[in-house]
Design a protein around this motif. Sequence first.
Motif, short mmCIF file in Angstrom:
data_model
loop_
_atom_site.label_atom_id
_atom_site.label_comp_id
_atom_site.label_asym_id
_atom_site.label_seq_id
_atom_site.Cartn_x
_atom_site.Cartn_y
_atom_site.Cartn_z
N GLN A 9 78.05 41.01 3.56
CA GLN A 9 78.45 41.03 2.28
C GLN A 9 77.42 40.01 1.48
O GLN A 9 77.32 40.28 0.32
CB GLN A 9 79.86 40.68 2.05
CG GLN A 9 80.53 40.32 0.80
CD GLN A 9 80.77 41.58 0.29
OE1 GLN A 9 80.77 42.65 0.87
NE2 GLN A 9 80.62 41.75 -1.01
N THR A 10 77.22 38.98 1.87
CA THR A 10 76.18 37.83 1.28
C THR A 10 74.83 38.73 0.85
O THR A 10 74.37 38.29 -0.39
CB THR A 10 76.16 36.64 1.99
OG1 THR A 10 77.32 35.98 2.14
CG2 THR A 10 75.18 35.56 1.32
N LEU A 11 74.50 39.47 1.87
CA LEU A 11 73.17 40.17 1.60
C LEU A 11 73.41 40.86 0.37
O LEU A 11 72.33 40.97 -0.35
CB LEU A 11 72.50 40.65 3.01
CG LEU A 11 72.06 39.92 4.07
CD1 LEU A 11 72.07 40.85 5.38
CD2 LEU A 11 70.91 39.16 3.81
N LYS A 12 74.33 41.81 0.41
CA LYS A 12 74.46 42.70 -0.46
C LYS A 12 74.68 42.26 -1.83
O LYS A 12 74.03 42.43 -3.02
CB LYS A 12 75.79 43.63 -0.07
CG LYS A 12 76.06 44.73 -1.19
CD LYS A 12 77.30 45.35 -0.70
CE LYS A 12 77.52 46.88 -1.60
NZ LYS A 12 78.66 47.26 -1.15
N GLU A 13 75.48 40.85 -2.10
CA GLU A 13 75.71 40.24 -3.29
C GLU A 13 74.51 39.76 -3.91
O GLU A 13 74.35 39.47 -5.08
CB GLU A 13 76.59 39.00 -3.15
CG GLU A 13 77.97 39.66 -2.83
CD GLU A 13 79.06 38.42 -2.42
OE1 GLU A 13 78.51 37.40 -2.16
OE2 GLU A 13 80.00 38.94 -2.30
N THR A 45 66.92 33.21 14.53
CA THR A 45 67.29 34.47 13.53
C THR A 45 68.01 33.91 12.41
O THR A 45 67.57 34.44 11.13
CB THR A 45 67.94 35.52 14.61
OG1 THR A 45 67.09 36.23 15.33
CG2 THR A 45 68.25 36.73 13.40
N LEU A 46 69.18 33.29 12.86
CA LEU A 46 69.91 32.72 11.65
C LEU A 46 69.22 31.89 10.73
O LEU A 46 69.28 31.77 9.56
CB LEU A 46 70.87 31.74 12.41
CG LEU A 46 71.90 32.67 13.42
CD1 LEU A 46 72.86 31.62 14.04
CD2 LEU A 46 72.71 33.72 12.66
N ASP A 47 68.04 31.04 11.16
CA ASP A 47 67.43 30.18 10.26
C ASP A 47 66.58 31.03 9.66
O ASP A 47 66.34 30.74 8.28
CB ASP A 47 66.36 29.26 11.25
CG ASP A 47 65.75 28.46 10.42
OD1 ASP A 47 66.07 27.61 9.70
OD2 ASP A 47 64.30 28.29 10.55
N GLY A 54 67.90 31.68 0.94
CA GLY A 54 67.27 30.54 -0.14
C GLY A 54 68.11 29.34 -0.17
O GLY A 54 69.23 29.18 0.67
N ASP A 55 67.80 28.44 -0.82
CA ASP A 55 68.42 26.89 -1.16
C ASP A 55 69.87 27.19 -1.62
O ASP A 55 70.16 28.34 -2.13
CB ASP A 55 67.75 26.32 -2.22
CG ASP A 55 66.64 25.71 -1.91
OD1 ASP A 55 66.35 25.39 -0.68
OD2 ASP A 55 65.95 25.27 -2.96
N ASN A 60 78.05 28.92 7.02
CA ASN A 60 79.26 29.37 6.57
C ASN A 60 79.21 30.24 5.56
O ASN A 60 80.18 31.27 5.68
CB ASN A 60 80.06 28.12 5.88
CG ASN A 60 80.46 26.98 6.79
OD1 ASN A 60 80.97 27.43 7.93
ND2 ASN A 60 80.63 25.68 6.38
N ASP A 61 77.97 30.71 5.15
CA ASP A 61 77.76 31.96 4.02
C ASP A 61 77.65 33.21 4.78
O ASP A 61 77.90 34.20 4.44
CB ASP A 61 76.83 31.66 3.20
CG ASP A 61 77.04 30.29 2.22
OD1 ASP A 61 78.19 30.33 1.69
OD2 ASP A 61 76.13 29.59 2.03
#
Length: 74
Positions: A9-13, A45-47, A54-55, A60-61
């Motif tokens: 969802q975050t990627l899409k947004e 991978t998470l990093d 980005g900043d 949590n996101d």
Amino acid sequence: MIKFDKLFQTLKENGISQYSLYTKHGISRAQIQRLKNNQSVTTHTLDMILNILGDGFTLNDIAEFTPDAGQAEK
């Protein structure tokens, strides 16, 4: 269990496609599949994903922790 549903969802947004993750940013298709299936992935991978976002973005996101049934009672 750690779930990565929030990641997609975050990627899409933010206008970042799964295709661009592996073609432009070097995240393997296998890692993306593991994230989609809520399987374990490396902190590397998470990093990488957080650096792509980005900043202002944190774990949590992109992830959510839910205790496994039975484990929370210990």
